[in-house]
Design an enzyme around this catalytic site. Sequence first.
Site, short mmCIF file in Angstrom:
data_model
loop_
_atom_site.label_atom_id
_atom_site.label_comp_id
_atom_site.label_asym_id
_atom_site.label_seq_id
_atom_site.Cartn_x
_atom_site.Cartn_y
_atom_site.Cartn_z
N CYS A 32 0.89 -1.15 -0.03
CA CYS A 32 -0.12 0.00 -0.29
C CYS A 32 0.87 1.24 0.11
CB CYS A 32 -1.24 0.00 1.15
SG CYS A 32 -2.31 1.14 1.16
N ALA A 33 0.76 2.07 1.14
CA ALA A 33 1.77 3.25 1.20
C ALA A 33 3.01 3.03 1.43
CB ALA A 33 1.18 4.23 2.08
#
Length: 181
Positions: free
Chosen positions: A101-102
């Site tokens: 994800c991030a």
Amino acid sequence: MKAVVFLADGFEECEALITVDILRRAGVETIMASVSGRPEAESSRGIWIRTDLPAEDVDFGSVDMIVLPGGRTGTENMAASDIVTKQCRAFAAEKYVAAICAAPSVLAGLGLLEGKRATCHPDFEPHMAGAVLTHDSVTTDGNIITGQGLGATFDFAFKLTEILAGEDKVASIKKAICYRH
């Protein structure tokens, strides 16, 4: 085999816990390590999780893989953690590093994705300087595994399991949990 999943305040709970669950089902010793300075961490949606150990107490010499779950605030807190950044550098040199994800942006910020194929949440693509973005759900380049986001968590966890425990273990877990993707 042994893995450490870092939990920093603001972590994405599903990305962390599904990964821990699948790895543990495979028999991989999986440690949830707090980088919050206390024995628990608060997820991005206010769920408190008691961790196994503070990151400072982990014997990283016996660990095969480190995992960074996403979550905007969790990613910021991991990027600010000396122990996380130190271990990312060390593991990228000789062991496995996984981020979803991030969190791949932490690796990019350390220069660990320079010229490497990687994926991340689309919102974080501007923070992936040096990486060759694939836009795939999961991307493996050498010893670095990246995942795109929450929707890719099972595939991400299965890739980590395949690396640490083998394809047969992945197949048996998919059958046991009725995974039909």
